[in-house]
Design a protein around this motif. Sequence first.
Motif, PDB file in Angstrom:
ATOM      1  N   GLY A  59       0.751  -1.147   0.001  1.00 33.90           N
ATOM      2  CA  GLY A  59      -0.034  -0.016  -0.046  1.00 33.90           C
ATOM      3  C   GLY A  59       0.795   1.242   0.062  1.00 33.90           C
ATOM      4  N   TYR A  60       0.216   2.177  -0.533  1.00 36.93           N
ATOM      5  CA  TYR A  60       1.143   3.613  -0.758  1.00 36.93           C
ATOM      6  C   TYR A  60       1.198   4.606   0.086  1.00 36.93           C
ATOM      7  CZ  TYR A  60       2.578   7.331  -4.072  1.00 36.93           C
ATOM      8  OH  TYR A  60       3.323   8.456  -4.573  1.00 36.93           O
ATOM      9  N   TYR A  61       0.073   5.326   0.661  1.00 36.03           N
ATOM     10  CA  TYR A  61       0.172   6.665   1.426  1.00 36.03           C
ATOM     11  C   TYR A  61      -0.073   5.993   3.007  1.00 36.03           C
ATOM     12  CZ  TYR A  61      -0.572  10.196  -1.696  1.00 36.03           C
ATOM     13  OH  TYR A  61      -0.352  10.940  -2.535  1.00 36.03           O
ATOM     14  N   LEU A  62       1.511   5.337   3.487  1.00 37.39           N
ATOM     15  CA  LEU A  62       1.443   5.214   4.897  1.00 37.39           C
ATOM     16  C   LEU A  62       2.426   6.253   5.729  1.00 37.39           C
ATOM     17  CD1 LEU A  62       2.482   1.371   4.494  1.00 37.39           C
ATOM     18  CD2 LEU A  62       0.308   2.400   4.655  1.00 37.39           C
ATOM     19  N   THR A  63       2.482   6.254   6.858  1.00 32.29           N
ATOM     20  CA  THR A  63       3.631   7.275   7.388  1.00 32.29           C
ATOM     21  C   THR A  63       4.969   6.605   7.420  1.00 32.29           C
ATOM     22  OG1 THR A  63       3.163   5.974   9.735  1.00 32.29           O
ATOM     23  CG2 THR A  63       1.663   7.879   9.263  1.00 32.29           C
ATOM     24  N   ALA A  64       5.693   7.295   7.683  1.00 36.03           N
ATOM     25  CA  ALA A  64       7.168   6.837   7.454  1.00 36.03           C
ATOM     26  C   ALA A  64       7.492   5.686   8.694  1.00 36.03           C
ATOM     27  CB  ALA A  64       8.396   8.187   8.089  1.00 36.03           C
ATOM     28  N   GLU A  65       6.940   5.896   9.825  1.00 37.23           N
ATOM     29  CA  GLU A  65       7.002   4.806  10.854  1.00 37.23           C
ATOM     30  C   GLU A  65       6.584   3.320  10.202  1.00 37.23           C
ATOM     31  OE1 GLU A  65       5.877   3.540  15.367  1.00 37.23           O
ATOM     32  OE2 GLU A  65       5.624   5.790  14.697  1.00 37.23           O
ATOM     33  N   GLU A  66       4.865   3.575   9.498  1.00 36.86           N
ATOM     34  CA  GLU A  66       4.314   2.593   9.265  1.00 36.86           C
ATOM     35  C   GLU A  66       5.140   1.945   7.943  1.00 36.86           C
ATOM     36  OE1 GLU A  66      -0.303   3.597   9.823  1.00 36.86           O
ATOM     37  OE2 GLU A  66       0.527   4.434   8.228  1.00 36.86           O
ATOM     38  N   MET A  67       5.580   2.635   7.153  1.00 39.53           N
ATOM     39  CA  MET A  67       6.472   2.164   5.950  1.00 39.53           C
ATOM     40  C   MET A  67       7.530   1.173   6.511  1.00 39.53           C
ATOM     41  SD  MET A  67       5.761   2.355   2.576  1.00 39.53           S
ATOM     42  CE  MET A  67       4.999   3.807   2.198  1.00 39.53           C
ATOM     43  N   ARG A  68       8.098   1.760   7.327  1.00 39.48           N
ATOM     44  CA  ARG A  68       9.249   0.905   7.867  1.00 39.48           C
ATOM     45  C   ARG A  68       9.140  -0.224   8.412  1.00 39.48           C
ATOM     46  NH1 ARG A  68      11.496   6.906   9.769  1.00 39.48           N
ATOM     47  NH2 ARG A  68      12.646   7.630   7.843  1.00 39.48           N
ATOM     48  N   ASP A  69       7.886  -0.172   9.173  1.00 38.56           N
ATOM     49  CA  ASP A  69       7.560  -1.443   9.721  1.00 38.56           C
ATOM     50  C   ASP A  69       7.230  -2.493   8.643  1.00 38.56           C
ATOM     51  OD1 ASP A  69       7.715  -0.318  12.337  1.00 38.56           O
ATOM     52  OD2 ASP A  69       5.628   0.201  12.610  1.00 38.56           O
ATOM     53  N   VAL A  70       6.549  -2.143   7.520  1.00 33.50           N
ATOM     54  CA  VAL A  70       6.040  -3.152   6.639  1.00 33.50           C
ATOM     55  C   VAL A  70       7.428  -3.345   5.496  1.00 33.50           C
ATOM     56  CG1 VAL A  70       3.843  -2.923   7.012  1.00 33.50           C
ATOM     57  CG2 VAL A  70       5.136  -1.510   5.357  1.00 33.50           C
ATOM     58  N   ALA A  71       8.425  -2.739   5.537  1.00 28.51           N
ATOM     59  CA  ALA A  71       9.465  -2.657   4.606  1.00 28.51           C
ATOM     60  C   ALA A  71      10.364  -4.050   4.714  1.00 28.51           C
ATOM     61  CB  ALA A  71      10.384  -1.564   4.700  1.00 28.51           C
ATOM     62  N   GLN A  72      10.697  -4.524   3.671  1.00 34.19           N
ATOM     63  CA  GLN A  72      11.492  -5.968   3.564  1.00 34.19           C
ATOM     64  C   GLN A  72      12.573  -5.609   2.686  1.00 34.19           C
ATOM     65  OE1 GLN A  72       9.139  -9.353   2.548  1.00 34.19           O
ATOM     66  NE2 GLN A  72       7.520  -8.710   3.653  1.00 34.19           N
ATOM     67  N   PRO A  73      13.661  -6.377   3.018  1.00 33.97           N
ATOM     68  CA  PRO A  73      14.834  -6.619   2.058  1.00 33.97           C
ATOM     69  C   PRO A  73      14.648  -7.145   0.888  1.00 33.97           C
ATOM     70  CG  PRO A  73      15.009  -8.220   3.945  1.00 33.97           C
ATOM     71  CD  PRO A  73      13.699  -7.394   4.367  1.00 33.97           C
ATOM     72  N   ASN A  74      15.204  -6.902  -0.207  1.00 34.83           N
ATOM     73  CA  ASN A  74      14.888  -7.527  -1.355  1.00 34.83           C
ATOM     74  C   ASN A  74      15.126  -9.109  -1.572  1.00 34.83           C
ATOM     75  OD1 ASN A  74      17.743  -7.650  -1.238  1.00 34.83           O
ATOM     76  ND2 ASN A  74      18.201  -6.896  -3.519  1.00 34.83           N
ATOM     77  N   THR A  75      15.595  -9.607  -0.642  1.00 34.60           N
ATOM     78  CA  THR A  75      15.521 -11.146  -0.539  1.00 34.60           C
ATOM     79  C   THR A  75      14.625 -11.526   0.579  1.00 34.60           C
ATOM     80  OG1 THR A  75      17.666 -10.836   1.121  1.00 34.60           O
ATOM     81  CG2 THR A  75      17.853 -10.952  -1.448  1.00 34.60           C
TER      82      THR A  75
END
Length: 266
Positions: free
Chosen positions: A51-67
């Motif tokens: 999903g697109y419009y997330l806060t910086a904290e939310e985006m970092r929480d769901v971010a994953q490494p490329n592997t």
Amino acid sequence: MATASTVLALFQGIATNKDVKANLSKMREQTIKAKEAGASIIVFPELFLTGYYLTAEEMRDVAQPNTGEAFQELSALAKETGVAILYGYPERVISEDGFKCYNSAQLIDKEGQSILNHRKVHLWIDDEGYRWEDVFTPAENFSEIVECCGFKIGVLICYDVEFPEAVRTLVLRGANLILVPTAVADQWIRPLVEHVIPARAYENRVHVAYVNNTGSRFDGKSVCCNENGETIASAGEGEEMVMATVTLSGAKSWHVRDRRPALYEK
């Protein structure tokens, strides 16, 4: 001169914010449909994994490494279906400089291998002051060109394609097909799909597939343009998948041939 031809599946969809599992399930469903329709590559929109419009904290929480886990699942899906997959996601990178989050798009070939990972170079500030630089780190270079399904593919993300220099850079590196996951709101999409994307294709003699999110603030209208700047596939405003058959003619761009770089540097 030999020609190459392949079928692209452009899926403009509605991602569920912060629900990676639900979004992966939708990606599986659409990839299987793409295979059944004869596609060799499926393109998903910008940040579709999370999903697109997330806060910086939310985006970092769901971010994953490329592997990470999402890549592992999509890698298995590509192998299972024989369809190459390009998807947008927030990429987590931990290095000596600390934690960074990139707005990325990764291309997985039909063997399940990651062959390209582009990190967005140009970060947008919208009219309401939403600063993507507060969420993501801007990349300092473009991804390399890779061969896939008979084409030399380059990837840009959303705002990147609005800079002529970005597309020209990939073409000068040899790209003849440029894939662009995007997320564009309704007030901007019409001039982009009617003018900017056809112009990028025409002036570089390159195919450009531009795949938008839909729902909420987004207005769909994904397009694919051929080497002549002609729209060969287009979508409406809702969630749908459209197919585009791209054929490489081998023609060279006179705009590339007749460049005078020494003058531009002045």
